[in-house]
Motif scaffolding. Sequence first.
Motif, mmCIF file in Angstrom:
data_model
loop_
_atom_site.group_PDB
_atom_site.id
_atom_site.type_symbol
_atom_site.label_atom_id
_atom_site.label_comp_id
_atom_site.label_asym_id
_atom_site.label_seq_id
_atom_site.Cartn_x
_atom_site.Cartn_y
_atom_site.Cartn_z
ATOM 1 N N ASN A 320 48.131 30.188 9.448
ATOM 2 C CA ASN A 320 46.968 30.077 10.047
ATOM 3 C C ASN A 320 45.898 29.365 9.302
ATOM 4 O O ASN A 320 44.761 29.210 9.614
ATOM 5 C CB ASN A 320 46.422 31.652 10.195
ATOM 6 N N TYR A 321 46.367 28.849 7.881
ATOM 7 C CA TYR A 321 45.386 28.088 7.212
ATOM 8 C C TYR A 321 44.785 26.889 7.986
ATOM 9 O O TYR A 321 43.494 26.431 7.970
ATOM 10 C CB TYR A 321 46.048 27.759 5.843
ATOM 11 N N ALA A 322 45.775 26.029 8.652
ATOM 12 C CA ALA A 322 45.250 24.825 9.282
ATOM 13 C C ALA A 322 44.232 24.917 10.092
ATOM 14 O O ALA A 322 44.611 25.973 11.195
ATOM 15 C CB ALA A 322 46.503 23.923 9.646
ATOM 16 N N LYS A 323 43.597 23.985 10.460
ATOM 17 C CA LYS A 323 42.335 24.262 11.422
ATOM 18 C C LYS A 323 42.763 23.755 12.929
ATOM 19 O O LYS A 323 42.317 24.296 13.914
ATOM 20 C CB LYS A 323 40.960 23.407 10.921
ATOM 21 N N ASP A 324 43.674 22.572 12.887
ATOM 22 C CA ASP A 324 43.893 21.882 13.975
ATOM 23 C C ASP A 324 45.201 21.023 13.737
ATOM 24 O O ASP A 324 45.929 21.260 12.582
ATOM 25 C CB ASP A 324 42.855 20.945 14.553
ATOM 26 N N ILE A 325 45.889 20.370 14.801
ATOM 27 C CA ILE A 325 47.014 19.867 14.669
ATOM 28 C C ILE A 325 46.987 18.781 13.625
ATOM 29 O O ILE A 325 47.901 18.391 13.032
ATOM 30 C CB ILE A 325 47.352 19.360 16.088
ATOM 31 N N GLY A 326 45.717 17.979 13.313
ATOM 32 C CA GLY A 326 45.797 17.225 12.239
ATOM 33 C C GLY A 326 46.047 17.639 10.996
ATOM 34 O O GLY A 326 46.831 17.003 10.325
ATOM 35 N N ASP A 327 45.478 18.969 10.502
ATOM 36 C CA ASP A 327 45.871 19.386 9.285
ATOM 37 C C ASP A 327 47.371 19.799 9.199
ATOM 38 O O ASP A 327 47.832 19.810 8.173
ATOM 39 C CB ASP A 327 45.143 20.765 9.258
ATOM 40 N N ILE A 328 47.968 20.059 10.449
ATOM 41 C CA ILE A 328 49.222 20.352 10.440
ATOM 42 C C ILE A 328 50.162 19.182 9.817
ATOM 43 O O ILE A 328 51.162 19.208 9.275
ATOM 44 C CB ILE A 328 50.073 20.980 11.607
ATOM 45 N N PHE A 329 49.901 17.927 10.452
ATOM 46 C CA PHE A 329 50.742 16.782 10.137
ATOM 47 C C PHE A 329 50.175 16.341 8.583
ATOM 48 O O PHE A 329 51.143 15.804 8.084
ATOM 49 C CB PHE A 329 50.274 15.685 11.390
ATOM 50 N N ILE A 330 49.039 16.677 8.384
ATOM 51 C CA ILE A 330 48.731 16.237 6.876
ATOM 52 C C ILE A 330 49.708 17.166 5.894
ATOM 53 O O ILE A 330 50.396 16.876 5.093
ATOM 54 C CB ILE A 330 47.336 16.621 6.721
ATOM 55 N N PHE A 331 49.715 18.501 6.335
ATOM 56 C CA PHE A 331 50.521 19.450 5.675
ATOM 57 C C PHE A 331 51.964 18.942 5.625
ATOM 58 O O PHE A 331 52.748 18.989 4.666
ATOM 59 C CB PHE A 331 50.594 20.882 6.351
ATOM 60 N N SER A 332 52.586 18.225 6.777
ATOM 61 C CA SER A 332 53.963 17.837 6.969
ATOM 62 C C SER A 332 54.178 16.655 5.901
ATOM 63 O O SER A 332 55.038 16.465 5.370
ATOM 64 C CB SER A 332 54.422 17.638 8.305
ATOM 65 N N ASP A 333 52.954 15.886 5.760
ATOM 66 C CA ASP A 333 53.174 14.744 4.834
ATOM 67 C C ASP A 333 53.377 15.282 3.418
ATOM 68 O O ASP A 333 53.919 14.734 2.507
ATOM 69 C CB ASP A 333 51.888 13.992 5.233
ATOM 70 N N LEU A 334 52.556 16.227 3.211
ATOM 71 C CA LEU A 334 52.666 16.788 1.636
ATOM 72 C C LEU A 334 53.998 17.306 1.509
ATOM 73 O O LEU A 334 54.535 17.136 0.486
ATOM 74 C CB LEU A 334 51.533 17.809 1.508
ATOM 75 N N LEU A 335 54.746 18.021 2.334
ATOM 76 C CA LEU A 335 55.843 18.458 2.273
ATOM 77 C C LEU A 335 56.990 17.278 2.110
ATOM 78 O O LEU A 335 58.123 17.501 1.603
ATOM 79 C CB LEU A 335 56.394 19.280 3.459
ATOM 80 N N GLY A 336 56.618 16.174 2.801
ATOM 81 C CA GLY A 336 57.565 15.105 2.598
ATOM 82 C C GLY A 336 57.788 14.461 1.158
ATOM 83 O O GLY A 336 58.721 14.024 0.882
ATOM 84 N N PHE A 337 56.491 14.690 0.335
ATOM 85 C CA PHE A 337 56.669 14.447 -1.231
ATOM 86 C C PHE A 337 57.625 15.447 -1.863
ATOM 87 O O PHE A 337 58.386 14.889 -2.647
ATOM 88 C CB PHE A 337 55.278 14.570 -1.682
ATOM 89 N N ALA A 338 57.839 16.698 -1.195
ATOM 90 C CA ALA A 338 58.646 17.475 -2.072
ATOM 91 C C ALA A 338 59.950 17.516 -1.521
ATOM 92 O O ALA A 338 60.744 17.795 -2.411
ATOM 93 C CB ALA A 338 58.042 19.116 -1.779
ATOM 94 N N PHE A 339 60.343 16.987 -0.440
ATOM 95 C CA PHE A 339 61.522 16.942 0.223
ATOM 96 C C PHE A 339 62.551 16.000 -0.735
ATOM 97 O O PHE A 339 63.609 16.651 -1.014
ATOM 98 C CB PHE A 339 61.524 16.420 1.647
ATOM 99 N N PRO A 340 62.148 14.841 -1.206
ATOM 100 C CA PRO A 340 63.200 14.044 -1.807
ATOM 101 C C PRO A 340 63.238 14.811 -3.326
ATOM 102 O O PRO A 340 64.391 14.876 -3.767
ATOM 103 C CB PRO A 340 62.522 12.551 -1.876
ATOM 104 N N VAL A 341 62.428 15.332 -3.853
ATOM 105 C CA VAL A 341 62.738 16.170 -5.158
ATOM 106 C C VAL A 341 63.574 17.287 -5.051
ATOM 107 O O VAL A 341 64.586 17.261 -5.864
ATOM 108 C CB VAL A 341 61.266 16.804 -5.516
ATOM 109 N N VAL A 342 63.585 18.035 -3.822
ATOM 110 C CA VAL A 342 64.415 19.249 -3.655
ATOM 111 C C VAL A 342 65.995 18.657 -3.419
ATOM 112 O O VAL A 342 67.093 19.053 -3.875
ATOM 113 C CB VAL A 342 64.214 20.079 -2.674
ATOM 114 N N LEU A 343 66.161 17.591 -2.518
ATOM 115 C CA LEU A 343 67.184 16.920 -2.161
ATOM 116 C C LEU A 343 67.919 16.107 -3.150
ATOM 117 O O LEU A 343 69.046 16.104 -3.097
ATOM 118 C CB LEU A 343 66.958 16.508 -0.780
ATOM 119 N N VAL A 344 67.252 15.215 -3.893
ATOM 120 C CA VAL A 344 67.830 14.283 -4.661
ATOM 121 C C VAL A 344 67.667 14.536 -5.997
ATOM 122 O O VAL A 344 68.630 14.647 -6.795
ATOM 123 C CB VAL A 344 67.484 12.871 -4.187
ATOM 124 N N ILE A 345 66.114 14.553 -6.525
ATOM 125 C CA ILE A 345 66.069 14.529 -7.883
ATOM 126 C C ILE A 345 66.467 15.750 -8.571
ATOM 127 O O ILE A 345 67.127 15.840 -9.657
ATOM 128 C CB ILE A 345 64.363 14.336 -8.088
#
Length: 362
Positions: A320-345
Amino acid sequence: MEAKPNLINLEITSILSCAMLGVGMLTLPRGLTEKATTTDGWIILILNGICAALLLILLVYMLKKHKVTDYFSYIEETYGKWAGKAICLALAVYFLSIASFEVRAMSEMVRFYMLENTPMEVTILALILAASHLIIGGIKPIAKVCILFLPITIIVVLFIYMMSFKVVDLMNIKPILGYGLQPILKGFTAGQLSFFGIELILFLYGMTDKKLNINKGVLIGCFIPVGMYVLTYILVVSTLTIDEVTSVTWPTISFIQSFEVQGIFVERLELFLLVTWILQFFTTHMLYFYFAVKSMTHVFHNRFSTNLIILVPLIFLLANYAKDIGDIFIFSDLLGFAFPVVLVILPFATFFVYGVKRRIRQ
């Protein structure tokens, strides 16, 4: 404590496919087209799929070589007790974040298309509690749900796509490689949101029956979503064109809304896609929620059910923290930085450090 489940290939295939088929498929055409600025996104997806498959085979080989029976224990043994616990806690935050993202994105879609006047908090809480009911039984009930939902999703989606052929104009995706390889290279990382889920093999491997050829289940589990991604991208872009794809929030749903089917009991098919995709959102959310609880249980050595109860309000608040759909996609972009760390590094670093420590002991 959950008994060792010994997952079979069918369960591995279903879990990986359902984990990948979350929010990505509904937004994939927009994100990929925006990044590449051409209609060559389907080529990017095929290349991404091949790379993902090769990486999965390599990860399975690494886990098998070190005889990993529990990835969290493997991390702790590699880096030491306190550093290992810190990494496992960071993984718990990662899983928790994705679980929150999935349930919030699903609630946004439900509110926009189906339950406009229903408070989003009600939808989010209902889905979290439904997932909690299954998670308390462990990975086996979750696997059974994935086995049930996956074929339903494939059949419904392929049926809807078959009905869309009359409005599809494949000339809209030409020219192929008309701008060279630069757009391919530029958009190569844009589709990574749709590959969230393949990192779960690191944590699922220790739960598998080691007598099986797990590579078969892993590869099928990867290629089912990739095939659906490629087909979706081609149909959506061919029908809506680049300009419209990049201007709508849910291009796949807009594509389904662009045609009507006469002669069946309903003429608008987006309802089928929405209901089917709620199931996929739910399974993806449930899987990441489960591994968040699993991570917390390893770190604090307390009851699985206790951590489940603790994480329910945390996921609710984060969703419920995100205010709108724009915040949700920004959140997904941030998760995109963590994804290769968990998967590869992390797995490659762990494999190297563990190997060095084992040679020193010998």
